[in-house]
Design a protein around this motif. Structure first.
Motif, short mmCIF file in Angstrom:
data_model
loop_
_atom_site.label_atom_id
_atom_site.label_comp_id
_atom_site.label_asym_id
_atom_site.label_seq_id
_atom_site.Cartn_x
_atom_site.Cartn_y
_atom_site.Cartn_z
N PRO A 564 -15.98 1.85 -10.56
CA PRO A 564 -16.02 1.70 -12.02
C PRO A 564 -15.27 0.45 -12.48
CG PRO A 564 -14.51 3.45 -11.37
CD PRO A 564 -15.26 3.06 -10.13
N LEU A 565 -15.78 -0.15 -13.54
CA LEU A 565 -15.21 -1.42 -14.03
C LEU A 565 -14.48 -1.27 -15.36
CD1 LEU A 565 -18.23 -3.76 -13.17
CD2 LEU A 565 -16.13 -3.41 -11.85
N ASN A 566 -14.64 -0.12 -16.04
CA ASN A 566 -13.98 0.06 -17.33
C ASN A 566 -13.61 1.53 -17.51
OD1 ASN A 566 -16.38 1.45 -18.44
ND2 ASN A 566 -17.31 -0.62 -18.39
N ARG A 567 -12.87 1.82 -18.58
CA ARG A 567 -12.37 3.18 -18.80
C ARG A 567 -13.50 4.17 -19.07
NH1 ARG A 567 -6.74 3.13 -19.73
NH2 ARG A 567 -6.80 5.11 -20.85
N ASN A 568 -14.57 3.69 -19.70
CA ASN A 568 -15.70 4.58 -19.97
C ASN A 568 -16.34 5.05 -18.67
OD1 ASN A 568 -17.68 5.89 -21.72
ND2 ASN A 568 -19.12 4.35 -20.93
#
Length: 603
Positions: A564-568
């Motif tokens: 994953p690359l972001n908090r979402n």
């Protein structure tokens, strides 16, 4: 009352309920009583943890072991649930503080041992609380028919009389029909629904090997299949535990012993190391393990045969609680059967109970000696009928049976001619024509059966004997020096009226599992996996909790696979709820970026 799915996702980080969990949660949250039978690793704890959070008041969880209580409390605290436990290790000041929280309504869950709960003073304390529910974990301890009977559990039926309006939930992973009936009777759950899940653990691979040098076989298994991971090795005696742990340690395995003869401090330290580190092998008697919640145990090995299918199912079920591939490996021989039979006969239990235990031992021997699907045989013991699983040693490498009629006739004749008064080793020596002092002093070198069995070696003959014992064609008389004794079932075989098919001695590698769980595909994934494990260990040590209470291997594996690359994107990873996302999200994303920047092009 908060919504169950919201609690599941936001607190525990799980996307959805599994199996009957949602139905059980709704039933208990609405005030219902229930008996829940669910396999180890099937998510029993959520069945009472979420209703306890949904209902007003504090949930009381009855648990038989301090270690289990402490693990559950640590994991709940890590996700923001107010939980505590009262046991013999709890100091007076801490106990008073816990009592204040419970009375003030700021405690969500309180774990206690059955002995403490039954104390009049504690029952008076419960009278002063707003109670959400009672959860009785490891409920099979109620029953004489179960494999871990504890008399204080039978007294827990008083909860039904004293607190009739408080939901009672009994939970276990191992209960045959008589045990279930006892749970319902003693805990006052006769009119309550039974939620029965499949006992199948599809991620667990079953393998049974014939014992010839157990310690070397075990070492080869661990080094070849599971280097650098957590596992449990079960032994029948304390001496064997210590010898095996020492042997593994001498050969580079981080192995620790655990049995009731060790000091409390040593047991606590070794259990703590096992729970909190990633690559400890615990070598133990059955005194270790009930309720152990460590989800990333990749194998459970038995180097002595368990005493019953229930024991085997529960002990082997401590592997792969996270749902990832795991192995149950059992190494056994005829001496295991003899030793367990003797332990039953020499015990002080009532004759009826001895018969129960002997029947269970026969069933366990049947699982070891079956030529059909092992999972099918195990689940049949719990009243569950399945097709062959395709994922055990016998399914992957079906044993090819052979016509053993002549060999069996030779064996049975030899047992008869030595007077049915000698153990397996002596009978095999006669068949192989060995003129040792025991054979010659008994005059058995003059028998017609002396030396007639040289077509098989010693291990092969012992395999034949085990199979005949499993089929009740032979019995081992433990009262008369482990003598082999003929039964009525041998008559048609001796007279040549029936043929018999047996399994040959297993090849060394027969049924060896494939390495399907070696899932790391690239050097970058390997680095990320190891970095995540190191980071998890540092966080766990800082918070003084087991590593899996921070994140399970299943969560780390999904992080490696999905990157994953972001908090979402992080929020959709298994096991990452709101609190853990807020607490660890930035650190995880930084690790992802760091490994990505370090990786070379083309990966």
């Amino acid at each position: 009352m908060q919504d169950a799915n919201t609690l599941l996702q936001n607190i525990f980080g799980y996307p959805s309920f599994r199996g009957q969990q949602a139905e059980i949660v709704a039933h208990v949250a609405a005030g219902g009583h229930a008996l829940v039978l669910m396999p180890t690793g099937g998510g029993k704890s959520l069945c009472y943890q979420i209703p306890a959070l949904m209902r007003p008041g504090v949930g009381i969880v009855v648990s038989p072991l301090i270690a289990l209580m402490q693990d559950q409390v640590a994991a709940l605290t890590e996700v923001g649930v107010a939980a505590a436990c009262l046991n013999s290790a709890t100091g007076a000041d801490e106990a008073r503080d816990i009592a204040r929280q419970a009375r003030a309504g700021t405690l969500d869950m309180l774990y206690v041992a059955p002995e403490r709960l039954l104390m009049p003073r504690f029952l008076d304390f419960l009278d002063s609380l707003n109670l959400a529910l009672f959860a009785i974990d490891e409920a099979h301890c109620v029953s004489h028919w179960g494999h871990d009977f504890r008399p204080e559990y039978q007294q827990l039926g008083l909860l039904a009389q004293r607190f009739p309006s408080v939901p009672r939930l009994a939970l276990t992973a191992t209960a045959d029909l008589p045990t279930r009936a006892d749970i319902q009777h003693y805990l006052g759950l006769q009119e309550s629904p039974v939620f029965l899940s499949s006992f199948d653990r599809p991620n667990l691979f079953y393998q049974v090997v014939e014992k010839h040098n157990a310690k070397k076989q075990l070492l080869s298994f661990i080094q070849g299949e599971f280097p650098g991971v957590s596992g449990i090795v079960y032994c029948l005696s304390r001496k064997r535990v210590e010898e095996t742990a020492e042997w593994l340690a001498e050969n580079g395995i981080h192995a620790l012993p655990y049995h009731a003869g060790l000091s409390h401090e040593v047991r606590e330290a070794n259990q703590r190391a096992f729970l909190r580190d990633d690559a400890v092998v615990m070598v133990a008697t059955v005194a270790f393990g009930m309720g152990i919640d460590k989800p990333d145990v990749r194998f459970v090995a038995h180097i002595d045969m368990p005493k019953s299918p229930e024991s085997f199912y529960q002990e082997s079920g401590r592997a792969g609680r996270d749902g990832l591939p795991a192995v149950s490996w059992l190494c056994y021989g005829l001496n295991d059967v003899v030793q367990l039979s003797r332990m039953i006969q020499e015990s002080e239990m009532a004759e009826q109970q001895k018969q129960v235990e002997s029947t269970k031992l026969d069933a366990m021997l049947g699982i070891c000696e079956t030529a059909s699907c092992r999972r099918q045989q195990i689940l049949a013991h719990f009243g569950e009928d399945i097709a062959p699983c395709g994922h055990c040693d016998n399914c992957l490498s079906p044993p090819i049976t052979f016509d053993a009629s002549t060999a069996v006739q030779k064996l049975l004749s030899c047992i008869y001619r030595v007077g049915q008064r000698y153990p397996a080793g002596h009978v095999v020596d006669v068949l192989l024509g060995r003129s040792n002092q025991w054979v010659t002093s008994a005059g058995h070198d003059q028998l017609s059966t002396f030396g007639i069995g040289r077509e098989l070696n010693q291990r092969a003959w012992r395999s034949v004997i085990r199979q005949l014992v499993a089929r009740k064609i032979l019995q081992v008389d433990v009262v008369r020096g482990q003598s082999l004794v003929l039964t009525e079932l041998c008559r048609p075989l001796l007279k040549g009226q029936e043929a018999i098919q047996l399994r040959p001695l297993a090849d060394k590698d027969r049924g060896s599992r494939t390495q399907a769980d070696r899932w790391l595909r690239t050097e970058r994934e390997e680095r990320l996996w190891q970095q995540l494990r190191r980071w998890r260990k540092e966080v766990a040590d800082e918070h003084n909790v087991p590593a899996y209470a921070v994140f399970s291997d299943r969560t780390l594996r999904q992080l490696v696979e999905e990157k994953p690359l972001n908090r979402n994107q992080l929020a959709h990873i298994y096991g990452i709820g709101e609190l853990k996302l807020a607490r660890y999200g930035d650190n995880l994303l930084n690790l992802m970026r760091q490994i990505g920047e370090e990786s070379t092009g083309g990966e």
